[in-house]
Design a protein around this motif. Structure first.
Motif, short mmCIF file in Angstrom:
data_model
loop_
_atom_site.label_atom_id
_atom_site.label_comp_id
_atom_site.label_asym_id
_atom_site.label_seq_id
_atom_site.Cartn_x
_atom_site.Cartn_y
_atom_site.Cartn_z
N ASP A 273 0.82 -1.21 0.00
CA ASP A 273 0.00 0.00 0.00
C ASP A 273 0.85 1.26 0.00
O ASP A 273 0.41 2.31 -0.45
CB ASP A 273 -0.93 0.01 1.21
N ASP A 274 2.10 1.13 0.50
CA ASP A 274 2.92 2.35 0.60
C ASP A 274 3.85 2.52 -0.61
O ASP A 274 4.76 3.34 -0.58
CB ASP A 274 3.73 2.34 1.89
N SER B 105 5.40 3.92 -3.91
CA SER B 105 5.27 5.26 -4.45
C SER B 105 4.41 5.21 -5.71
O SER B 105 4.44 4.22 -6.46
CB SER B 105 6.64 5.86 -4.76
#
Lengths: 324, 324
Positions: free
Chosen positions: A55-56, A58
């Motif tokens: 989910d994180d 970039s």
């Protein structure tokens, strides 16, 4: 932001313009021309948040990766990438995110001379489905089914890097910062082996891209070609970063059984071997001969420094494995 | 169920086989041949659970609808549908659901002689992205940009049915069962106007499919053609079911401003009008002349029984409207 504004702002009128695109974004369909005596190659890959990427991640990396995995399939077929359609489902129209995401996608599209000819933007859980199109001379495709007994088995690039990057994020492996940076980059910004695929056209007997892991993807070639294989595990190239970060005994899971590197796996008849070796060097493609095709029914024999090596593993299955 | 089993069971080896498919499901790419002197038309539409369809839609209807909305774009271009790629994201591999969903998709694919040449199945929130391909003779596409002053404006079929079906489910409108059944069917099983699109090739000056509402989609034609239009609202065809279920004053929202019917909107030069009328009748296509193109800058003048009709509305916008 309204759908039309979004498409106009981030997709239409950006990126390269190909001459064979007769009508791009903005009508019910795009219109393109396939050159005479060429076939159209078509592939589709979907990336789902939480399943195919963290989910994180970039937004720029995601834009790159979503297209790279599709171009990798075209590369594995020996096709020249030409046009893509982008199905983009977003929870919200976040300007900053969209700017980065489309920047990442346009960068790799431009590098490979690919035009975004259309797509659909919708609201919902973050999902990206790209349908990539390419062209190749009639009858020259690199299929999975062409491997013959005696053919040499090659892979491009080092294997396992992306897997280590994934496990590092999941398990928090202890990896030196400079290695971690390299490994993360390999996962976030995979390089589709497009030039390699085109070099191999008419020279390799089969090819596939390694998305599910070396053994799993070799298994597809063996099944469709109705042959077996022997692989010299010690010949499979690994990066310094992986080698410095993972004890040898634990490396095999990554290099044999983890996908996501998007390197190519291909087979070359003995008669083409020296020509292929030379061409690959000419084009600056790193490729290693890691084994040979044998007669049999899909068995893979592993050798480590010439000795039989017992390793059991299975490839990535979307409905069987824990999401990334 | 593993991804490979799923694809093998529900997609591979099912449905029609086209001669122009050189390699179907099962390799890195599909390979197809576009006939000489033809262009390739490409379109992509995504359906997201809770946004584009109700969660309780039958799987069979969803399989039909997901393909129908794509074929509708090909129809609006005048293209002959040929091949599709299916990106299917599913929360779980539910056998019964998959059986029905693929049955619904194969039914309409077979009816229109379309082959499923590939795709990707992934785990995640229910989302379907189809990239549909079609072919059409070079230079014969029905673009949005070709409407000229004096051209007649047509629509196929009755309009507004799907909108009433949606609102009936959302608001619980009081509709007689036989009408409700017809209206629901219009929403669940839209008919792409493929035959109409091909009849209009070389005869209509512009075309679009009505997915966002008559006024919004006419607006796209007007903007790209740089013209205005007058619409006789009383000439827009409505079904008996809609007419019997919705008071006249409330009908306008449905017939002018609701999409999801997937009928065609097109313009015909005076010189082609009698030929088009005859051909449409020959092919059994219901179409109505509802107005005329005027000079101007995208204005739409509405007349009701010959009198100026003041109606304000805007079309469906994925990021502006409440999800269905």
């Amino acid at each position: 932001m309204k759908e039309f504004e979004l498409i106009n702002r981030y997709f239409k009128g950006r990126g390269i313009i190909r001459r064979d695109v007769n009508l791009g974004i903005g009508d019910d369909c795009a219109l393109v021309t396939v050159p005479e005596n060429c076939q159209l190659a078509v592939t589709t890959d979907t990336l789902v948040a939480g399943v195919h990427f963290f989910d994180d991640i970039s937004a720029r990396a995601l834009g790159h990766r979503a297209l790279a995995v599709n171009l990798s399939d075209l590369a594995a077929m020996g096709a020249e990438p030409t046009w893509i359609s982008v199905g983009l489902t977003l929870p919200e129209a976040n300007i900053e995110w969209l700017e980065e995401f489309t920047e990442g996608m346009h960068e790799i599209a431009e590098y490979f001379n690919v035009q975004i000819i259309g797509g659909d933007t919708t609201q919902g859980p973050l999902t990206i489905t790209i349908c990539a199109k390419g062209i190749l001379p009639e009858g020259k495709a690199l299929r999975r089914s062409g491997a013959k007994v005696g053919d040499w088995i090659y892979v491009t690039g080092p294997l396992g890097d992306a897997g280590v990057a994934i496990e590092a994020r999941k398990q928090g492996l202890d990896i030196a910062p400079e290695h971690l940076s390299y490994l993360n980059n390999r996962f976030d910004y995979p390089t589709p082996r497009v030039a390699a695929g085109q070099v191999l056209r008419g020279a390799a007997s089969s090819a596939i891209d390694i998305s599910d892991g070396l053994l799993a993807d070799l298994g597809h070639i063996l099944a469709l070609s109705q042959v077996s294989a022997v692989i010299n595990v010690d010949k499979v190239p690994v990066s310094d970063a992986l080698n410095s970060s993972i004890p040898r005994a634990e490396q095999f899971d990554y290099i044999l059984n983890y996908g996501d590197d998007y390197e190519l796996l291909f087979t070359v008849p003995e008669s083409n071997k020296s020509m292929v070796d030379m061409k690959l060097r000419q084009y600056g493609v790193e490729a290693s001969c890691v084994g040979q095709i044998k007669s049999g029914e899909g068995e893979i024999e592993l050798l480590l420094d010439g000795e039989k090596f017992n390793y059991q593993g299975k490839g990535f299955q979307h409905f069987a494995k824990e999401p990334v």
